[in-house]
Scaffold this active site. Structure first.
Site, PDB file in Angstrom:
ATOM      1  N   CYS A  88      -7.443   2.556   1.042  1.00 34.40           N
ATOM      2  CA  CYS A  88      -7.114   2.027  -0.293  1.00 34.40           C
ATOM      3  C   CYS A  88      -5.958   2.775  -0.931  1.00 34.40           C
ATOM      4  CB  CYS A  88      -8.330   2.123  -1.210  1.00 34.40           C
ATOM      5  SG  CYS A  88      -9.853   1.399  -0.567  1.00 34.40           S
ATOM      6  N   ASP A  89      -5.987   4.102  -0.838  1.00 31.67           N
ATOM      7  CA  ASP A  89      -5.095   4.913  -1.655  1.00 31.67           C
ATOM      8  C   ASP A  89      -4.037   5.690  -0.883  1.00 31.67           C
ATOM      9  OD1 ASP A  89      -6.644   4.087  -3.793  1.00 31.67           O
ATOM     10  OD2 ASP A  89      -7.970   5.830  -3.687  1.00 31.67           O
ATOM     11  N   CYS A 112     -11.226   6.826  -0.319  1.00 31.25           N
ATOM     12  CA  CYS A 112     -10.790   5.688   0.505  1.00 31.25           C
ATOM     13  C   CYS A 112      -9.331   5.863   0.900  1.00 31.25           C
ATOM     14  CB  CYS A 112     -10.987   4.372  -0.246  1.00 31.25           C
ATOM     15  SG  CYS A 112     -10.548   2.919   0.733  1.00 31.25           S
TER      16      CYS A 112
END
Length: 405
Positions: free
Chosen positions: A227-228, A224
């Site tokens: 996300c990261d 992701c």
């Protein structure tokens, strides 16, 4: 006493609390799931007989005591929640506060992911509201959500739901009771009945299974970018994205904000992405695209990954890339196999819900989180749909079971 017209051939043996007695066939035809039978105490001796037509029907115990026996009906729960990510626990918090006495089955390594879902594989989260820098670890966030669910009145069980029966109401939820977790807890019934179900089983990121992947997952490998990608660990490094579709191109473009260089590994000789996304990637100064190239191995220093072994299949050439991060963009698998096709799914297996709701194709069954969302796939959006599912389940119960709610 038995009717005088009944013959011994019409009598059948049944057991109640370990003692055997006989019933006429007329009685058997009248038995319902909640029947009870009173039997008068009778001292038995070898010479005891009930008349010539009953001489072959005898008790096997010396004494038969009066008793009432009732076949127990399993309780029907108001809400069962399947799944333990942000969607499932938000639904648990809301239904618990509504005094619906929910039960949440968080699974025991269901879909090869620990209870808590995909966030348990995320080291740092900086984009979930309420947690300013340095953010919060994914597993810590899910532990807090689980605790809050319990405090709000939800029973959380570390058992996996293996299938459901949605063909009639109340719905049946079949639980895998053979999974050991806490021996001190009472054994769960194999079948659980419920008026409503909230499905929040999520979607699992596809992995490639190459050597080193398991060792460095979350230590340089992610599925992701949104996300990261912005985490300090990945900033100002050479990053790699695997994939050739629209999602891969979108994630690559997102990562260019943080990476010093971005390389895309595309196994085919062309993108599968839309024309506009191809143009954006190919025209970006930070992006390099390696067509006909596959990932063979992830390497590192034991703590974090630092290089990849790749192969150009057209030239049959194997070489190494020094990189600081690897992102998979090869798709997700929604965890819907246990539904066995009972709900309407889209072409990729995600649960279809009515627009603007979490209502599925079967009234009383709701879907929340990534199991019905292949666009956003964020913790905060999953939590939002968990709230929606809880409120819609409560509204359904009020409408259809007013006396119980």
């Amino acid at each position: 006493s038995p009717p005088p017209t009944t013959t011994s051939k019409q009598w059948y043996q049944r057991r109640v609390r370990g003692m055997r007695f006989v019933l006429p066939s007329q009685a058997l035809s009248c038995i319902t799931p909640s029947f009870s039978i009173r039997i008068r105490r009778v001292p038995l001796v070898p010479s005891l007989a009930f008349g010539s037509q009953f001489q072959t029907s005898t008790f096997t115990h010396k004494k038969f005591y009066s008793t009432d026996t009732t076949e127990k009906m399993e309780p029907i729960h108001k809400v069962i929640i399947i799944g333990s990510g942000p969607a499932g626990h938000t639904a648990a918090i809301y239904t618990g506060r509504a005094r619906l006495n929910p039960i949440l089955y968080e699974g025991n390594m269901a879909a090869d992911v620990a209870a808590g879902g995909q966030l348990t594989t995320t080291n740092e989260i900086e984009n979930f509201p309420g947690f300013p820098a340095p953010g919060i670890r994914g597993d810590d966030l899910m532990i807090s959500m689980r605790k809050q669910s319990i405090e709000c009145g939800c029973k959380v069980k570390t058992l996996t739901v293996k299938k459901v029966d949605l063909s009639h109401k109340p719905f049946k939820v079949f639980v895998d009771v053979d999974e050991p977790f806490d021996p001190s807890e009472p054994k769960e019934a194999e079948v659980v009945f419920t008026h409503t179900i909230i499905i929040a089983t999520g979607a699992t990121a596809k992995r490639m299974g190459v050597p080193g992947e398991g060792t460095y997952w979350t230590r340089g490998i992610s599925a992701c970018a949104v996300c990261d990608g912005g985490l300090p660990f990945y900033r100002d490094k050479h990053l790699v994205v695997v994939g050739g579709g629209d999602t891969a191109c979108e994630e690559a473009m997102h990562l260019t904000r943080f990476a010093s260089k971005l390389t895309m590994l595309v196994r085919a000789n062309a993108f599968r992405a839309s024309k506009i996304m191809q143009e954006r990637v190919l025209n970006h100064p930070k992006v390099e695209v390696l067509f006909n190239t596959v990932l063979l191995e992830v390497q590192g220093d034991g703590n974090n990954m630092n290089s990849l072994i790749v192969k150009n299949v057209k030239e049959n050439r194997v070489y190494s890339l020094d990189v600081g991060g690897l992102f998979y963009a090869i798709g997700h698998v929604p965890n819907t196999a246990f539904l066995d096709g009972q709900l309407t799914l889209d072409e990729t297996g995600y649960i279809v819900t009515a627009k603007g709701t979490t209502q599925t194709s079967i009234p009383g069954v709701f879907a929340a989180g990534d199991v019905q969302d292949k666009v956003y796939r964020q913790a905060v959006t999953a939590a939002g749909t968990g709230c929606m599912a809880a409120l819609e389940a409560e509204r359904y119960l009020t409408e259809h079971f007013p006396s119980e709610h």
